[in-house]
Design a protein around this motif. Structure first.
Motif, mmCIF file in Angstrom:
data_model
loop_
_atom_site.group_PDB
_atom_site.id
_atom_site.type_symbol
_atom_site.label_atom_id
_atom_site.label_comp_id
_atom_site.label_asym_id
_atom_site.label_seq_id
_atom_site.Cartn_x
_atom_site.Cartn_y
_atom_site.Cartn_z
ATOM 1 N N LYS A 216 31.702 78.701 62.979
ATOM 2 C CA LYS A 216 31.192 78.936 61.636
ATOM 3 C C LYS A 216 30.089 79.988 61.682
ATOM 4 O O LYS A 216 28.918 79.686 61.909
ATOM 5 C CB LYS A 216 30.679 77.624 61.026
ATOM 6 C CG LYS A 216 31.799 76.617 60.781
ATOM 7 C CD LYS A 216 31.328 75.398 60.027
ATOM 8 C CE LYS A 216 31.099 75.673 58.560
ATOM 9 N NZ LYS A 216 32.335 76.032 57.821
ATOM 10 N N SER A 217 30.473 81.230 61.469
ATOM 11 C CA SER A 217 29.543 82.352 61.591
ATOM 12 C C SER A 217 28.692 82.469 60.329
ATOM 13 O O SER A 217 29.216 82.702 59.235
ATOM 14 C CB SER A 217 30.318 83.651 61.817
ATOM 15 O OG SER A 217 31.047 83.591 63.029
ATOM 16 N N PRO A 218 27.373 82.333 60.460
ATOM 17 C CA PRO A 218 26.515 82.379 59.273
ATOM 18 C C PRO A 218 26.240 83.800 58.815
ATOM 19 O O PRO A 218 26.197 84.740 59.608
ATOM 20 C CB PRO A 218 25.228 81.710 59.762
ATOM 21 C CG PRO A 218 25.185 82.020 61.217
ATOM 22 C CD PRO A 218 26.619 82.041 61.686
ATOM 23 N N CYS A 219 26.043 83.935 57.517
ATOM 24 C CA CYS A 219 25.612 85.202 56.926
ATOM 25 C C CYS A 219 24.291 84.928 56.215
ATOM 26 O O CYS A 219 24.258 84.270 55.163
ATOM 27 C CB CYS A 219 26.669 85.716 55.954
ATOM 28 S SG CYS A 219 26.255 87.310 55.211
ATOM 29 N N ILE A 220 23.186 85.400 56.792
ATOM 30 C CA ILE A 220 21.840 85.122 56.293
ATOM 31 C C ILE A 220 21.406 86.262 55.369
ATOM 32 O O ILE A 220 21.533 87.440 55.717
ATOM 33 C CB ILE A 220 20.857 84.988 57.469
ATOM 34 C CG1 ILE A 220 21.338 83.893 58.441
ATOM 35 C CG2 ILE A 220 19.453 84.710 56.979
ATOM 36 C CD1 ILE A 220 20.612 83.898 59.766
ATOM 37 N N VAL A 221 20.910 85.907 54.204
ATOM 38 C CA VAL A 221 20.423 86.906 53.249
ATOM 39 C C VAL A 221 19.013 86.516 52.830
ATOM 40 O O VAL A 221 18.793 85.409 52.332
ATOM 41 C CB VAL A 221 21.332 86.990 52.007
ATOM 42 C CG1 VAL A 221 20.876 88.137 51.099
ATOM 43 C CG2 VAL A 221 22.798 87.197 52.408
ATOM 44 N N ASP A 222 18.055 87.426 53.045
ATOM 45 C CA ASP A 222 16.679 87.088 52.667
ATOM 46 C C ASP A 222 16.268 87.812 51.386
ATOM 47 O O ASP A 222 17.040 88.601 50.815
ATOM 48 C CB ASP A 222 15.716 87.340 53.832
ATOM 49 C CG ASP A 222 15.292 88.793 53.982
ATOM 50 O OD1 ASP A 222 15.815 89.663 53.254
ATOM 51 O OD2 ASP A 222 14.434 89.075 54.841
ATOM 52 N N CYS A 223 15.065 87.551 50.958
ATOM 53 C CA CYS A 223 14.605 88.051 49.661
ATOM 54 C C CYS A 223 14.346 89.550 49.654
ATOM 55 O O CYS A 223 14.154 90.143 48.581
ATOM 56 C CB CYS A 223 13.343 87.305 49.226
ATOM 57 S SG CYS A 223 11.949 87.491 50.366
ATOM 58 N N THR A 224 14.340 90.205 50.818
ATOM 59 C CA THR A 224 14.109 91.648 50.864
ATOM 60 C C THR A 224 15.411 92.446 50.876
ATOM 61 O O THR A 224 15.385 93.666 50.843
ATOM 62 C CB THR A 224 13.295 92.038 52.115
ATOM 63 O OG1 THR A 224 14.124 91.877 53.289
ATOM 64 C CG2 THR A 224 12.048 91.180 52.258
ATOM 65 N N ALA A 225 16.555 91.766 50.940
ATOM 66 C CA ALA A 225 17.833 92.449 51.092
ATOM 67 C C ALA A 225 18.208 93.241 49.847
ATOM 68 O O ALA A 225 17.852 92.889 48.722
ATOM 69 C CB ALA A 225 18.928 91.430 51.404
ATOM 70 N N PRO A 363 27.756 80.217 67.068
ATOM 71 C CA PRO A 363 28.873 80.898 66.408
ATOM 72 C C PRO A 363 29.294 82.162 67.140
ATOM 73 O O PRO A 363 28.543 82.722 67.949
ATOM 74 C CB PRO A 363 28.304 81.230 65.030
ATOM 75 C CG PRO A 363 26.844 81.438 65.288
ATOM 76 C CD PRO A 363 26.476 80.461 66.382
ATOM 77 N N LEU A 364 30.493 82.627 66.817
ATOM 78 C CA LEU A 364 30.993 83.873 67.388
ATOM 79 C C LEU A 364 30.226 85.074 66.839
ATOM 80 O O LEU A 364 30.039 86.071 67.532
ATOM 81 C CB LEU A 364 32.492 84.016 67.095
ATOM 82 C CG LEU A 364 33.212 85.219 67.685
ATOM 83 C CD1 LEU A 364 33.057 85.284 69.196
ATOM 84 C CD2 LEU A 364 34.687 85.189 67.301
ATOM 85 N N ALA A 365 29.791 84.988 65.578
ATOM 86 C CA ALA A 365 29.076 86.106 64.967
ATOM 87 C C ALA A 365 27.937 85.581 64.100
ATOM 88 O O ALA A 365 27.945 84.431 63.660
ATOM 89 C CB ALA A 365 30.024 86.959 64.120
ATOM 90 N N LEU A 366 26.959 86.453 63.863
ATOM 91 C CA LEU A 366 25.878 86.177 62.926
ATOM 92 C C LEU A 366 25.569 87.472 62.189
ATOM 93 O O LEU A 366 25.527 88.547 62.804
ATOM 94 C CB LEU A 366 24.634 85.661 63.651
ATOM 95 C CG LEU A 366 23.428 85.333 62.767
ATOM 96 C CD1 LEU A 366 22.665 84.131 63.302
ATOM 97 C CD2 LEU A 366 22.468 86.539 62.647
ATOM 98 N N TYR A 367 25.366 87.351 60.879
ATOM 99 C CA TYR A 367 25.066 88.518 60.050
ATOM 100 C C TYR A 367 23.753 88.279 59.311
ATOM 101 O O TYR A 367 23.504 87.180 58.805
ATOM 102 C CB TYR A 367 26.199 88.775 59.054
ATOM 103 C CG TYR A 367 27.529 88.890 59.760
ATOM 104 C CD1 TYR A 367 27.798 89.970 60.597
ATOM 105 C CD2 TYR A 367 28.503 87.904 59.623
ATOM 106 C CE1 TYR A 367 29.001 90.070 61.280
ATOM 107 C CE2 TYR A 367 29.715 88.002 60.290
ATOM 108 C CZ TYR A 367 29.953 89.083 61.125
ATOM 109 O OH TYR A 367 31.140 89.172 61.806
ATOM 110 N N LEU A 368 22.940 89.303 59.261
ATOM 111 C CA LEU A 368 21.634 89.203 58.610
ATOM 112 C C LEU A 368 21.455 90.386 57.673
ATOM 113 O O LEU A 368 21.559 91.550 58.095
ATOM 114 C CB LEU A 368 20.515 89.186 59.649
ATOM 115 C CG LEU A 368 19.088 89.276 59.106
ATOM 116 C CD1 LEU A 368 18.784 88.085 58.200
ATOM 117 C CD2 LEU A 368 18.085 89.354 60.245
#
Length: 460
Positions: A216-225, A363-368
């Motif tokens: 389950k590869s997470p995609c993290i999005v913060d408030c500066t994106a 996870p296999l991948a992580l995206y930020l």
């Protein structure tokens, strides 16, 4: 193919490898060139097969499979000669006079087991690496992508004699029969559950194994994106191949303060990229089979769907779907989704992501998605995952300049380019000792008074 036929095939490949035919670098390069030309010639057949198996358009089939295979082959054709050279390293003074070097050599006979979601790419990329390293190979494509498996069989039969490279088609019975045998290396791409079985069977023969699994590869999005661009790239990566991508963003984990704005941008991007209704889009594919279609339908929670959710059993299609107000306990968060369903979860504070991810499988991948360089550095350092992107998704696997692989539950080992050559090679550590002199200090009887200071000088 029964066990006896597999035994005969294995023996013919072992004898061919022992003949030394695969070792010359010029032979390896010629075989890579032959494979490249055959892929180019059979491109229309490959494209048609990918459409039959997964509904991939010709454009997507080339962008995500055929073109990437040709890119890997071209890279290896240009660099195999350099990869195969000995690499000299410094020799300790205590071993004077000598030279030391690392000499890459092929493992021998390898088994490559590939999945159905990118059936051409995930079969021919590791095969190209195996050929560049000088191995023979048995290739086992997935039974869930029969049209592409048939073309792969025809293509490789046209390219190579069976004692060098051959294809074994079929389903679970053939997989089980193949795994009964001893190989010099097994390369497997697929699910974690099957990967565990492959590793267990390989352990019986102490066979080295490369496992490319999922998670389950997470995609993290913060408030500066940049939310508009983030949504555009997340939608591309998530719904490509109808979400049937091992490195697709499995779920979004964002700061609660920007969740509503992000969801609105995701909805806009789905309409822009896939049309309305998306199931009428001729470039939007389908789920591989009814079994996986039914599994995905079971993950749809109508009360939490904020976009999409339409299904068509006749065409095995599920529209690009976004689910909001999802919790970690929901069914959609209990397994890798591997389909066009995107759950959105939130955290009140960015720091909350670290303990949440730390207790879950790697996870296999992580995206930020972020413009905060300190946060980007912290995520890279504190989170464990195979690979990933900052402010984009999935494109990290589309290069031969970097290895691609998992860590922990998402796999072991890596391939692509030099990493692929090394995955299919053993590096012999060699010392070439000269005969014109011989230091006496290592031999008994030890002369402590004469040599101990010298020994300590050499080995400090």
């Amino acid at each position: 193919m029964d066990a006896k036929a597999i035994d005969q095939l294995l023996e013919s490949q072992r004898q061919y490898f022992l003949s030394g035919a695969t070792l010359p670098v010029e032979f390896r390069i010629a075989m890579l060139q032959r494979l490249r030309e055959t892929v180019r010639r059979r491109e229309p057949d490959i494209s048609k097969a990918l459409t039959a198996d997964l509904g991939k358009s010709g454009y997507e089939g080339y962008m995500c499979e055929i073109g990437l295979v040709l890119s890997e082959l071209g890279y290896l054709i240009r660099h195999t000669r350099r990869f195969a050279k000995r690499r000299h390293v410094p020799t300790p003074l205590a071993q004077f006079a000598a030279s030391s070097y690392l000499s890459p050599s092929p493992y021998g006979n390898v088994l490559i087991m590939s999945p159905w979601n990118y059936p051409l790419l995930l079969t021919l990329d590791p095969l190209a690496d195996a050929i560049a390293a000088g191995n023979t190979a048995i290739v086992k494509p997935s039974a869930y992508s029969p049209a592409t498996s048939q073309v792969i069989d025809e293509l490789l039969t046209e390219c190579f004699p069976p004692e060098y490279v051959t294809v074994v088609t079929g389903g679970r019975a053939e997989n089980a029969a193949l795994l009964e045998k001893k190989y010099d290396l097994i390369f497997f791409t697929g699910s974690q559950s099957v990967g565990r079985e492959v590793l267990r069977r390989a352990a019986e023969h102490l066979t080295p194994t490369v496992l490319e699994l999922g998670g389950k590869s997470p995609c993290i999005v913060d408030c500066t994106a940049n939310l508009r661009l983030a949504a555009k790239r997340i939608v591309f990566g998530k719904y490509l191949n109808c979400g049937q991508t091992c490195v697709a963003p499995d779920y979004i984990l964002c700061e609660a303060s920007i969740k509503d704005a992000l969801v609105a941008e995701l909805q806009t991007q789905i309409r822009l990229q896939y049309g309305d209704p998306p199931l009428s889009n001729p470039d939007y594919g389908h789920i591989v089979n009814e079994k996986h279609f039914d599994r995905l339908c079971g993950l749809l929670d109508q009360s939490k769907i904020v976009h999409g959710g339409e299904i068509c059993r006749e065409t095995l299609q599920i529209a690009p779907t976004v689910m909001d107000a999802v919790t970690w306990e929901d069914p959609v968060m209990q397994e890798e989704i591997f389909g066009p369903i995107l759950p959105v979860l939130t955290v009140d504070s960015f720091e909350d992501i670290y303990p949440l991810l730390a207790v879950r499988p790697k996870p296999l991948a992580l995206y930020l998605f972020s413009e905060n360089r300190a946060r980007i550095r912290a995520v890279m350092e504190r989170c464990a995952y195979g690979g990933g992107c900052v402010n984009d998704t999935i494109i990290h696997l589309a290069t031969s300049e970097m290895g691609f692989g998992g860590v922990g539950e998402s796999g072991m080992g890596a391939y692509h380019g030099r990493a692929g050559f090394e995955a299919f090679s053993h590096r012999k550590s060699m010392v070439d000792k000269k005969t014109w002199m011989d230091l006496p200090m290592r031999y008994q009887p030890y002369n402590r008074g004469r040599y101990e200071k010298l020994l300590r000088l050499f080995l400090r």
